[in-house]
Design a protein around this motif. Structure first.
Motif, PDB file in Angstrom:
ATOM      1  N   SER A   1      45.061  33.008  49.126  1.00 18.07           N
ATOM      2  CA  SER A   1      44.591  31.514  48.804  1.00 18.07           C
ATOM      3  C   SER A   1      43.150  31.354  48.330  1.00 18.07           C
ATOM      4  CB  SER A   1      44.777  30.849  50.184  1.00 18.07           C
ATOM      5  OG  SER A   1      44.169  31.646  51.225  1.00 18.07           O
ATOM      6  N   GLN A   2      42.266  32.509  48.665  1.00 18.45           N
ATOM      7  CA  GLN A   2      40.876  32.113  48.185  1.00 18.45           C
ATOM      8  C   GLN A   2      40.300  33.587  47.826  1.00 18.45           C
ATOM      9  OE1 GLN A   2      38.801  30.726  51.703  1.00 18.45           O
ATOM     10  NE2 GLN A   2      38.994  32.495  52.818  1.00 18.45           N
ATOM     11  N   GLY A   3      39.111  33.566  47.370  1.00 20.87           N
ATOM     12  CA  GLY A   3      38.449  34.840  47.073  1.00 20.87           C
ATOM     13  C   GLY A   3      38.936  35.839  45.984  1.00 20.87           C
ATOM     14  N   ILE A   4      39.132  37.065  46.735  1.00 21.60           N
ATOM     15  CA  ILE A   4      39.834  38.163  45.804  1.00 21.60           C
ATOM     16  C   ILE A   4      41.020  37.913  45.497  1.00 21.60           C
ATOM     17  CG2 ILE A   4      40.430  40.429  45.721  1.00 21.60           C
ATOM     18  CD1 ILE A   4      37.568  41.001  47.698  1.00 21.60           C
ATOM     19  N   GLY A   5      41.805  37.282  46.576  1.00 23.89           N
ATOM     20  CA  GLY A   5      43.398  36.990  46.303  1.00 23.89           C
ATOM     21  C   GLY A   5      43.467  36.103  45.336  1.00 23.89           C
ATOM     22  N   ALA A   6      42.857  34.975  45.395  1.00 27.81           N
ATOM     23  CA  ALA A   6      42.858  33.861  44.366  1.00 27.81           C
ATOM     24  C   ALA A   6      42.372  34.372  42.807  1.00 27.81           C
ATOM     25  CB  ALA A   6      41.939  32.548  44.713  1.00 27.81           C
ATOM     26  N   GLY A   7      41.398  35.178  42.785  1.00 27.51           N
ATOM     27  CA  GLY A   7      40.982  35.873  41.669  1.00 27.51           C
ATOM     28  C   GLY A   7      42.153  36.740  41.116  1.00 27.51           C
ATOM     29  N   LEU A   8      42.920  37.347  41.950  1.00 27.46           N
ATOM     30  CA  LEU A   8      43.957  38.382  41.356  1.00 27.46           C
ATOM     31  C   LEU A   8      45.152  37.575  40.848  1.00 27.46           C
ATOM     32  CD1 LEU A   8      43.860  40.854  44.310  1.00 27.46           C
ATOM     33  CD2 LEU A   8      43.409  41.403  41.932  1.00 27.46           C
ATOM     34  N   VAL A   9      45.306  36.354  41.538  1.00 26.72           N
ATOM     35  CA  VAL A   9      46.477  35.361  41.302  1.00 26.72           C
ATOM     36  C   VAL A   9      45.906  35.026  39.641  1.00 26.72           C
ATOM     37  CG1 VAL A   9      47.861  33.020  41.282  1.00 26.72           C
ATOM     38  CG2 VAL A   9      47.041  34.666  43.263  1.00 26.72           C
ATOM     39  N   GLU A  10      44.876  34.657  39.451  1.00 27.15           N
ATOM     40  CA  GLU A  10      44.333  34.036  38.048  1.00 27.15           C
ATOM     41  C   GLU A  10      44.355  35.512  37.098  1.00 27.15           C
ATOM     42  OE1 GLU A  10      40.465  32.317  36.156  1.00 27.15           O
ATOM     43  OE2 GLU A  10      40.748  32.034  38.313  1.00 27.15           O
ATOM     44  N   GLY A  11      44.010  36.733  37.350  1.00 31.06           N
ATOM     45  CA  GLY A  11      44.133  37.543  36.600  1.00 31.06           C
ATOM     46  C   GLY A  11      45.441  37.881  36.146  1.00 31.06           C
ATOM     47  N   TYR A  12      46.334  38.080  36.930  1.00 32.59           N
ATOM     48  CA  TYR A  12      47.782  38.505  36.652  1.00 32.59           C
ATOM     49  C   TYR A  12      48.479  37.512  36.029  1.00 32.59           C
ATOM     50  CZ  TYR A  12      48.207  42.984  38.994  1.00 32.59           C
ATOM     51  OH  TYR A  12      48.200  44.262  39.318  1.00 32.59           O
ATOM     52  N   ARG A  13      47.908  36.222  36.207  1.00 27.74           N
ATOM     53  CA  ARG A  13      48.589  35.125  35.234  1.00 27.74           C
ATOM     54  C   ARG A  13      48.192  35.170  33.670  1.00 27.74           C
ATOM     55  NH1 ARG A  13      52.030  33.309  34.230  1.00 27.74           N
ATOM     56  NH2 ARG A  13      51.521  31.005  33.846  1.00 27.74           N
ATOM     57  N   LYS A  14      46.726  35.443  33.805  1.00 29.11           N
ATOM     58  CA  LYS A  14      46.326  35.675  32.453  1.00 29.11           C
ATOM     59  C   LYS A  14      46.926  36.909  31.523  1.00 29.11           C
ATOM     60  CE  LYS A  14      41.662  33.472  32.870  1.00 29.11           C
ATOM     61  NZ  LYS A  14      40.302  33.724  33.347  1.00 29.11           N
ATOM     62  N   ALA A  15      47.438  37.711  32.499  1.00 31.14           N
ATOM     63  CA  ALA A  15      48.022  38.793  31.880  1.00 31.14           C
ATOM     64  C   ALA A  15      49.564  38.741  31.475  1.00 31.14           C
ATOM     65  CB  ALA A  15      47.744  40.235  32.695  1.00 31.14           C
ATOM     66  N   GLY A  16      49.835  37.600  31.731  1.00 33.07           N
ATOM     67  CA  GLY A  16      51.221  37.104  31.418  1.00 33.07           C
ATOM     68  C   GLY A  16      52.369  37.309  32.747  1.00 33.07           C
ATOM     69  N   PHE A  17      51.989  37.704  33.493  1.00 35.87           N
ATOM     70  CA  PHE A  17      52.779  37.938  34.977  1.00 35.87           C
ATOM     71  C   PHE A  17      53.119  36.686  35.468  1.00 35.87           C
ATOM     72  CE2 PHE A  17      51.279  42.146  34.553  1.00 35.87           C
ATOM     73  CZ  PHE A  17      51.931  42.988  35.150  1.00 35.87           C
ATOM     74  N   GLY A  18      54.206  36.355  36.004  1.00 34.09           N
ATOM     75  CA  GLY A  18      54.594  35.494  37.231  1.00 34.09           C
ATOM     76  C   GLY A  18      54.085  36.067  38.431  1.00 34.09           C
ATOM     77  N   VAL A  19      53.664  35.216  39.284  1.00 30.52           N
ATOM     78  CA  VAL A  19      53.001  35.320  40.521  1.00 30.52           C
ATOM     79  C   VAL A  19      53.907  34.814  41.821  1.00 30.52           C
ATOM     80  CG1 VAL A  19      50.879  35.362  41.922  1.00 30.52           C
ATOM     81  CG2 VAL A  19      50.614  35.990  39.347  1.00 30.52           C
ATOM     82  N   VAL A  20      54.126  35.621  42.947  1.00 29.30           N
ATOM     83  CA  VAL A  20      54.257  35.276  44.102  1.00 29.30           C
ATOM     84  C   VAL A  20      53.072  35.308  44.971  1.00 29.30           C
ATOM     85  CG1 VAL A  20      55.929  35.276  45.979  1.00 29.30           C
ATOM     86  CG2 VAL A  20      56.951  35.433  43.887  1.00 29.30           C
ATOM     87  N   ALA A  21      52.639  34.130  45.501  1.00 28.94           N
ATOM     88  CA  ALA A  21      51.087  34.272  46.171  1.00 28.94           C
ATOM     89  C   ALA A  21      51.524  33.933  47.707  1.00 28.94           C
ATOM     90  CB  ALA A  21      50.147  33.402  45.458  1.00 28.94           C
ATOM     91  N   THR A  22      51.131  34.809  48.810  1.00 31.55           N
ATOM     92  CA  THR A  22      51.307  34.310  49.831  1.00 31.55           C
ATOM     93  C   THR A  22      49.869  34.476  50.838  1.00 31.55           C
ATOM     94  OG1 THR A  22      52.584  34.806  52.041  1.00 31.55           O
ATOM     95  CG2 THR A  22      51.891  36.611  50.459  1.00 31.55           C
ATOM     96  N   SER A  23      49.830  33.419  51.653  1.00 32.72           N
ATOM     97  CA  SER A  23      48.577  33.803  52.612  1.00 32.72           C
ATOM     98  C   SER A  23      48.945  32.470  53.788  1.00 32.72           C
ATOM     99  CB  SER A  23      47.344  33.190  51.914  1.00 32.72           C
ATOM    100  OG  SER A  23      47.063  31.954  52.062  1.00 32.72           O
TER     101      SER A  23
END
Length: 237
Positions: free
Chosen positions: A15-37
């Protein structure tokens, strides 16, 4: 209707910090993402599915894996980013501190990784990434970190065991060991002192962590590695 993403990443503590950055990074790489917190809210990105829940609860792991398979039909990467850090003198830790840190850092890892590995084995490929701390290998007189070392050290050892157990079955496992990263967890008045704890003389940025994880994502010959992203802390001080 949008095309299905090529690959899918599950990210905990998202939801924030590193995790939110990872969601954005993987989306930019073309991945679908399942994000949890525990506090995550719905995303307006149709390729991001959010699951709210406590990672220490096995029910959350069930929900996350089910959501990934229902929405995308596959899981390619799991980033175990959820973590709790409590710095206290060892004898001042309480039972509640212990239960919280072990619950998130170890029990949460166990429940979700076990289920994700089963799904990955069915497809014959996958990548597991654990976010740990350079304090595991290099304790510091500046930070009281026994519970962090106990739990994140366990993850680091488990990473190598997973890498070897599944090396012949298409799965990789790696860890990223961090220094102190500039996130909402650290109040600005402490930034200068935290920066000084790193030989490079600055705190890490979320982008430093995301770049490291995405390097591992694209490194098929790398497994069982612990990548230090810590401003030199792991090398000495």
């Amino acid at each position: 209707m949008s095309m299905q993403p090529q690959k899918v990443a599950v990210i905990t503590g998202a939801s924030q910090g590193i995790g939110a950055g990872l969601v954005e990074g993987y989306r930019k790489a073309g991945f679908g993402v399942v994000a949890t917190s525990r506090t995550i809210t719905a995303s307006d990105d149709p390729e991001v599915v959010t699951v709210q829940g406590d990672i220490a609860d096995p029910g959350t792991a069930e929900q996350v894996v089910a959501a990934a398979l229902d929405r995308f039909g596959r899981i390619d990467t799991l980033v175990n980013n959820a973590g709790v850090f409590i710095a206290k003198p060892f004898t001042e830790y309480t039972q509640a501190d212990y239960d919280l840190v072990v619950g998130v850092n170890v029990t949460g890892f166990f429940h979700i990784t076990r289920r994700v590995v089963a799904a990955m084995l069915a497809r014959g490929s996958g990548h597991l990434v654990q976010i740990t701390t350079s304090l595991v290998e290099h304790a510091s007189s500046d930070v009281n970190s026994v519970l962090a070392s106990l739990t994140k050290g366990g993850l680091q050892s488990a990473t190598k065991a997973l890498a070897i157990e599944y090396a012949g079955r298409g799965l990789r496992a790696n860890a990223v060991a961090l220094g102190v990263v500039r996130t909402p967890m650290h109040a600005p008045e402490y930034h200068e002192a935290l920066a000084a704890m790193h030989p490079i003389g600055r705190m890490g940025e979320v982008s430093d962590v995301v770049d490291a994880v995405l390097y591992l994502e694209n490194a098929p010959y790398v497994t069982g590695a612990v990548l230090n992203v810590d401003g030199g802390q792991g090398a000495g001080r």
